[in-house]
Write a protein that holds these residues in place. Structure first.
Motif, PDB file in Angstrom:
ATOM      1  N   GLU A 102       0.708  -1.329  -0.008  1.00 33.81           N
ATOM      2  CA  GLU A 102      -0.012   0.041   0.002  1.00 33.81           C
ATOM      3  C   GLU A 102       0.778   1.162   0.247  1.00 33.81           C
ATOM      4  N   LEU A 103       1.977   1.264   0.483  1.00 30.36           N
ATOM      5  CA  LEU A 103       2.854   2.384   0.677  1.00 30.36           C
ATOM      6  C   LEU A 103       4.000   2.262  -0.422  1.00 30.36           C
ATOM      7  N   GLY A 104       3.602   1.458  -1.304  1.00 28.20           N
ATOM      8  CA  GLY A 104       4.424   1.657  -2.456  1.00 28.20           C
ATOM      9  C   GLY A 104       5.819   0.757  -2.543  1.00 28.20           C
ATOM     10  N   CYS A 105       5.987  -0.073  -1.858  1.00 24.43           N
ATOM     11  CA  CYS A 105       7.318  -0.660  -1.645  1.00 24.43           C
ATOM     12  C   CYS A 105       7.543  -1.668  -3.105  1.00 24.43           C
ATOM     13  N   PRO A 106       8.803  -1.542  -3.494  1.00 29.77           N
ATOM     14  CA  PRO A 106       9.326  -2.119  -4.885  1.00 29.77           C
ATOM     15  C   PRO A 106       9.332  -3.720  -4.838  1.00 29.77           C
ATOM     16  N   ALA A 107       9.191  -4.238  -5.858  1.00 31.41           N
ATOM     17  CA  ALA A 107       9.344  -5.657  -6.094  1.00 31.41           C
ATOM     18  C   ALA A 107      10.723  -5.889  -5.586  1.00 31.41           C
ATOM     19  N   GLY A 108      10.712  -7.078  -4.867  1.00 33.88           N
ATOM     20  CA  GLY A 108      12.295  -7.458  -4.179  1.00 33.88           C
ATOM     21  C   GLY A 108      12.102  -7.139  -2.754  1.00 33.88           C
ATOM     22  N   THR A 109      11.123  -6.133  -2.200  1.00 39.08           N
ATOM     23  CA  THR A 109      11.261  -5.931  -0.833  1.00 39.08           C
ATOM     24  C   THR A 109      11.438  -7.349   0.076  1.00 39.08           C
ATOM     25  N   LEU A 110      12.078  -7.365   1.203  1.00 38.94           N
ATOM     26  CA  LEU A 110      12.416  -8.475   1.912  1.00 38.94           C
ATOM     27  C   LEU A 110      12.134  -8.062   3.364  1.00 38.94           C
ATOM     28  N   VAL A 111      11.345  -8.829   4.185  1.00 39.61           N
ATOM     29  CA  VAL A 111      10.936  -8.876   5.530  1.00 39.61           C
ATOM     30  C   VAL A 111      12.061  -9.871   6.188  1.00 39.61           C
ATOM     31  N   GLN A 112      12.847  -9.723   6.883  1.00 43.34           N
ATOM     32  CA  GLN A 112      13.704 -10.605   7.306  1.00 43.34           C
ATOM     33  C   GLN A 112      13.513 -10.789   8.797  1.00 43.34           C
ATOM     34  N   PHE A 113      13.468 -12.036   9.611  1.00 42.08           N
ATOM     35  CA  PHE A 113      13.159 -12.522  10.671  1.00 42.08           C
ATOM     36  C   PHE A 113      14.062 -13.737  11.023  1.00 42.08           C
ATOM     37  N   ASP A 114      14.605 -13.786  12.191  1.00 42.25           N
ATOM     38  CA  ASP A 114      15.287 -14.996  12.455  1.00 42.25           C
ATOM     39  C   ASP A 114      16.311 -15.351  11.225  1.00 42.25           C
ATOM     40  N   THR A 115      16.236 -16.516  10.769  1.00 40.47           N
ATOM     41  CA  THR A 115      16.862 -16.978   9.715  1.00 40.47           C
ATOM     42  C   THR A 115      16.146 -17.172   8.154  1.00 40.47           C
ATOM     43  N   LEU A 116      14.966 -16.483   8.177  1.00 38.61           N
ATOM     44  CA  LEU A 116      14.024 -16.597   7.245  1.00 38.61           C
ATOM     45  C   LEU A 116      13.659 -15.225   6.807  1.00 38.61           C
ATOM     46  N   GLU A 117      13.001 -14.972   5.562  1.00 32.28           N
ATOM     47  CA  GLU A 117      12.430 -13.857   4.984  1.00 32.28           C
ATOM     48  C   GLU A 117      11.047 -13.986   4.385  1.00 32.28           C
ATOM     49  N   ASP A 118      10.338 -12.984   4.368  1.00 33.10           N
ATOM     50  CA  ASP A 118       9.148 -12.996   3.229  1.00 33.10           C
ATOM     51  C   ASP A 118       9.501 -11.837   2.168  1.00 33.10           C
ATOM     52  N   ARG A 119       9.388 -12.430   1.068  1.00 32.56           N
ATOM     53  CA  ARG A 119       9.824 -11.765  -0.324  1.00 32.56           C
ATOM     54  C   ARG A 119       8.605 -11.242  -1.141  1.00 32.56           C
ATOM     55  N   TYR A 120       8.639 -10.154  -1.539  1.00 32.88           N
ATOM     56  CA  TYR A 120       7.368  -9.289  -2.246  1.00 32.88           C
ATOM     57  C   TYR A 120       7.812  -9.438  -3.643  1.00 32.88           C
ATOM     58  N   ASP A 121       7.426 -10.142  -4.713  1.00 33.31           N
ATOM     59  CA  ASP A 121       7.773 -10.080  -6.113  1.00 33.31           C
ATOM     60  C   ASP A 121       6.988  -9.118  -6.811  1.00 33.31           C
ATOM     61  N   GLY A 122       6.302  -8.276  -6.231  1.00 33.67           N
ATOM     62  CA  GLY A 122       5.646  -6.939  -6.858  1.00 33.67           C
ATOM     63  C   GLY A 122       3.932  -7.253  -7.087  1.00 33.67           C
ATOM     64  N   THR A 123       3.686  -8.329  -6.716  1.00 34.70           N
ATOM     65  CA  THR A 123       2.314  -8.969  -6.938  1.00 34.70           C
ATOM     66  C   THR A 123       1.998  -9.911  -5.406  1.00 34.70           C
ATOM     67  N   VAL A 124       2.823 -10.999  -5.079  1.00 35.44           N
ATOM     68  CA  VAL A 124       2.511 -11.848  -4.314  1.00 35.44           C
ATOM     69  C   VAL A 124       3.828 -11.894  -3.213  1.00 35.44           C
ATOM     70  N   TRP A 125       3.236 -12.212  -1.846  1.00 33.13           N
ATOM     71  CA  TRP A 125       4.528 -12.323  -0.873  1.00 33.13           C
ATOM     72  C   TRP A 125       4.909 -13.944  -0.857  1.00 33.13           C
ATOM     73  N   HIS A 126       6.068 -14.083  -0.943  1.00 25.60           N
ATOM     74  CA  HIS A 126       6.713 -15.636  -0.933  1.00 25.60           C
ATOM     75  C   HIS A 126       6.880 -15.509   0.539  1.00 25.60           C
ATOM     76  N   LEU A 127       6.484 -16.507   1.587  1.00 23.00           N
ATOM     77  CA  LEU A 127       6.602 -16.731   2.963  1.00 23.00           C
ATOM     78  C   LEU A 127       7.688 -17.528   3.333  1.00 23.00           C
ATOM     79  N   ALA A 128       8.240 -17.009   4.545  1.00 21.49           N
ATOM     80  CA  ALA A 128       9.120 -17.830   5.502  1.00 21.49           C
ATOM     81  C   ALA A 128      10.287 -18.672   4.461  1.00 21.49           C
ATOM     82  N   GLU A 129      10.863 -17.867   3.330  1.00 20.92           N
ATOM     83  CA  GLU A 129      11.812 -18.462   2.775  1.00 20.92           C
ATOM     84  C   GLU A 129      13.149 -18.226   3.369  1.00 20.92           C
ATOM     85  N   PRO A 130      14.291 -19.353   3.120  1.00 23.71           N
ATOM     86  CA  PRO A 130      15.491 -18.963   3.529  1.00 23.71           C
ATOM     87  C   PRO A 130      16.128 -17.571   3.170  1.00 23.71           C
TER      88      PRO A 130
END
Length: 137
Positions: A102-130
């Motif tokens: 909603e705030l306009g983050c670019p594709a490729g944005t990562l939300v990192q936590f512990d040893t994992l991350e959620d990755r935004y591809d511009g349309t969909v979030w890919h959850l809890a990836e290494p």
């Protein structure tokens, strides 16, 4: 004299404004070149409010990571970081995934936590990836 209704609202929201205790560090990596003021007003202030309202943490500043200097002494911005202090990692992830696009983050944005991350591809979030990227790489 302060209106009693306003005093009640302020009393109810006061705990939300306190710094979280016992939180876990999370990082939001935005692969864009924005200055600290834009980072704060575009992302930080809004996410801080949403995280606090949800009772899952707060946005706690951020920074910019630069590449090594080139032959002209210039450095390229690799990414901008938002620091998140989460008292509930899954709750904070949910808030961040809802509001970052909603705030306009670019594709490729990562939300990192512990040893994992959620990755935004511009349309969909890919959850809890290494983690694909570490700041010290």
């Amino acid at each position: 004299m302060v209106d009693p209704a306003i005093e009640r609202i302020l009393a109810d929201t006061a705990p939300m404004m306190e710094e979280p205790v016992g939180g876990t560090y999370m990082a939001v990596l935005l692969f864009e070149d924005i200055d600290p003021f834009e980072r704060h007003y575009r992302y930080g202030a809004m996410l801080d409010a949403e995280l606090r309202l949800a009772g899952v943490g707060c946005a706690d500043g951020g920074g910019t990571l630069f590449d090594a200097e080139d032959e002209n002494g210039e450095r390229e911005v690799l990414f901008t970081v938002l620091d998140i202090e989460a008292t509930d990692i899954d709750g904070a992830r949910t808030v961040l995934r809802a509001h970052l696009p909603e705030l306009g983050c670019p594709a490729g944005t990562l939300v990192q936590f512990d040893t994992l991350e959620d990755r935004y591809d511009g349309t969909v979030w890919h959850l809890a990836e290494p983690r694909s990227f570490k700041e010290d790489d």
